[in-house]
Design a protein around this motif. Structure first.
Motif, PDB file in Angstrom:
ATOM      1  N   LYS A 125       1.265  -1.055   0.581  1.00 55.42           N
ATOM      2  CA  LYS A 125      -0.192   0.206   0.281  1.00 55.42           C
ATOM      3  C   LYS A 125       1.025   0.571  -0.655  1.00 55.42           C
ATOM      4  O   LYS A 125       0.465   2.259  -0.153  1.00 55.42           O
ATOM      5  N   LYS A 126       2.167   1.500   0.371  1.00 56.66           N
ATOM      6  CA  LYS A 126       2.822   2.143   0.506  1.00 56.66           C
ATOM      7  C   LYS A 126       3.817   1.879  -0.429  1.00 56.66           C
ATOM      8  O   LYS A 126       4.515   3.634  -1.233  1.00 56.66           O
ATOM      9  N   PHE A 127       4.104   1.427  -1.319  1.00 54.19           N
ATOM     10  CA  PHE A 127       5.090   1.308  -2.253  1.00 54.19           C
ATOM     11  C   PHE A 127       4.541   2.066  -3.614  1.00 54.19           C
ATOM     12  O   PHE A 127       2.999   1.908  -3.612  1.00 54.19           O
ATOM     13  N   VAL A 128       5.492   2.949  -4.754  1.00 55.71           N
ATOM     14  CA  VAL A 128       5.032   3.597  -6.108  1.00 55.71           C
ATOM     15  C   VAL A 128       4.357   2.021  -7.128  1.00 55.71           C
ATOM     16  O   VAL A 128       5.299   1.506  -6.959  1.00 55.71           O
ATOM     17  N   HIS A 153       8.443   8.428  -3.914  1.00 50.41           N
ATOM     18  CA  HIS A 153       7.925   9.053  -4.156  1.00 50.41           C
ATOM     19  C   HIS A 153       8.557  10.531  -4.352  1.00 50.41           C
ATOM     20  O   HIS A 153       7.335  11.206  -4.500  1.00 50.41           O
ATOM     21  N   PHE A 154       9.954  10.474  -3.812  1.00 49.33           N
ATOM     22  CA  PHE A 154      10.242  11.724  -3.482  1.00 49.33           C
ATOM     23  C   PHE A 154      10.322  11.919  -5.403  1.00 49.33           C
ATOM     24  O   PHE A 154      10.009  13.476  -5.986  1.00 49.33           O
ATOM     25  N   ILE A 155      10.382  11.445  -6.278  1.00 46.50           N
ATOM     26  CA  ILE A 155      10.755  11.342  -7.867  1.00 46.50           C
ATOM     27  C   ILE A 155       8.893  11.577  -8.182  1.00 46.50           C
ATOM     28  O   ILE A 155       8.740  12.809  -9.320  1.00 46.50           O
ATOM     29  N   LYS A 156       7.843  11.012  -7.367  1.00 48.84           N
ATOM     30  CA  LYS A 156       6.638  11.274  -7.926  1.00 48.84           C
ATOM     31  C   LYS A 156       6.238  12.520  -7.748  1.00 48.84           C
ATOM     32  O   LYS A 156       5.355  13.530  -8.325  1.00 48.84           O
ATOM     33  N   ARG A 157       5.873  12.869  -6.154  1.00 50.46           N
ATOM     34  CA  ARG A 157       6.049  14.006  -5.640  1.00 50.46           C
ATOM     35  C   ARG A 157       6.445  15.285  -5.437  1.00 50.46           C
ATOM     36  O   ARG A 157       5.411  16.536  -5.984  1.00 50.46           O
ATOM     37  N   LYS A 206       5.840  11.980 -13.959  1.00 51.38           N
ATOM     38  CA  LYS A 206       4.780  11.749 -13.695  1.00 51.38           C
ATOM     39  C   LYS A 206       5.045  10.002 -14.599  1.00 51.38           C
ATOM     40  O   LYS A 206       4.608   8.683 -14.417  1.00 51.38           O
ATOM     41  N   HIS A 207       5.722   9.613 -15.449  1.00 50.64           N
ATOM     42  CA  HIS A 207       6.041   8.530 -15.909  1.00 50.64           C
ATOM     43  C   HIS A 207       7.821   8.127 -15.574  1.00 50.64           C
ATOM     44  O   HIS A 207       9.174   8.530 -16.317  1.00 50.64           O
TER      45      HIS A 207
END
Length: 375
Positions: free
Chosen positions: A95-98, A229-233, A238-239
């Protein structure tokens, strides 16, 4: 939240055993464990509950494909215990993993990752760009203190009744040093061929996880989770997808990727004690992405030359031995090569490879199956 129940019970250990034998059933260690199955499971249960469990002697050997690396493989009993721990942690961390992390996760894997990379390419277009990065000496530079603190923080803040059991066992596995108790398989003198930064014998004791254990693969995702999460948030890419220490960012704007690389280097250094390898790649999508054994382009996949050449070498070596022995090879040798060939053709089946397989040639399995049956 992980289901609330006593972690170290017979049911959980038996399930861990069943998970463990899915690909190891015919090994000698698995057969020996199975010969006295009930007692072995009861012993593990007693040792874990009483906290008298001790990690056994690892098997150390050098793997040569795709490159020389050191492997520490746990004995079967310890593998079962590894599954006990991962089976408890996995539902919580899933539930935590990207989503787009593809190693050591159910329903993911190499082929799903390559399909997603191709999809991302199409999303940003052939004239868009990808930034491919790789972490230097990943498993040998993982900081055990950082890993355990992150694990402790995640579990301690959760509503998990058996968190003390999880943290006790995780601590024991993370801080275990396999170089103190092992058997070496092969010529131990070959260890000198490894660079000092790529062997557990030479790195600081607070660093490094042994390649070859389920827990090491799982803990790698725990270690990298906040980075994902740093990359995404924060970078808002996005990709993005990652497979162990190899990750790729896709974007239409080359400058955004260049800026992202700088921030990634800083984050890895300051938070995880890691560095990027020097051979990063920033290219247009239509130039093709060399990733996980394939060359990925927006419209098709090709099998990487190194994979093809590796199979050609193994096939030539096998045929040479077959001629030397005039066909009188052992059953194990025949089955081993057919397994290698099956793996290669399976890998090719996910790419545009019809002509490739015809060109490389496939040894007729029926001939050898008949030989096996006649033996």
């Amino acid at each position: 939240m992980i289901k609330s129940f006593i972690m170290f019970n017979f049911k959980n250990i038996y399930k861990a055993y069943k998970d463990c034998i899915k690909h190891k059933r015919n090994t000698l260690n698995a057969l020996n464990f199975e010969a006295n199955l009930i007692q072995n499971i009861l012993t593990i249960e007693d040792e874990l509950k009483s906290k008298t469990y001790r990690i056994g002697k690892s098997i150390c050997f050098l793997a040569s494909s795709p490159k020389l690396r050191e492997v520490f493989a746990a004995v079967f009993k310890d593998r079962v215990v590894h599954h006990v721990l991962v089976n408890q942690l996995e539902p919580f961390y899933e539930k935590k993993f990207v989503f787009d992390v593809y190693n050591n996760r159910k329903g993911k894997g190499i082929h799903t990752a390559t399909k997603k990379a191709k999809s991302f390419m199409n999303s940003v277009g052939g004239n868009g760009y990808y930034l491919q990065l790789d972490i230097k000496g990943f498993f040998y530079n993982l900081d055990k203190n950082i890993l355990f603190k992150q694990l402790f923080s995640d579990i301690d803040k959760s509503n998990i009744e058996n968190k003390k059991q999880i943290l006790w066992l995780a601590n024991k596995i993370i801080y275990h040093n396999p170089t103190r108790n092992y058997n070496f398989k092969g010529n131990i003198k070959n260890l000198k061929n490894l660079p000092e930064h790529k062997t557990l014998f030479k790195i600081p004791k607070r660093k490094g996880l042994p390649i070859g254990n389920l827990t090491s693969q799982f803990f790698a995702n725990v270690y990298m989770n906040r980075f994902d999460h740093f990359i995404k948030r924060e970078l808002k890419i996005k990709h993005y997808l990652r497979y162990v220490d190899d990750f790729v960012l896709f974007h239409k704007d080359k400058n955004i990727l260049l800026e992202s690389k700088k921030r990634i280097e800083t984050y890895l250094k300051d938070n995880l004690g890691l560095k990027l390898r020097d051979d990063c790649k920033l290219k247009q999508n239509n130039q093709g992405l060399d990733f996980l054994g394939y060359i990925i382009r927006p419209n098709y996949l090709l099998v990487r030359n190194r994979v093809v050449n590796n199979f050609k070498y193994k096939k030539a070596k096998y045929l040479q031995r077959y001629e030397e022995l005039k066909g009188n090879m052992s059953l194990e040798e025949i089955k081993q090569f057919l397994s290698v060939q099956s793996s290669f053709t399976g890998h090719c089946s996910h790419a545009s490879s019809y002509n490739l397989i015809k060109k490389v040639g496939k040894i007729d399995e029926e001939k050898y199956i008949n030989l096996i049956c006649a033996s």
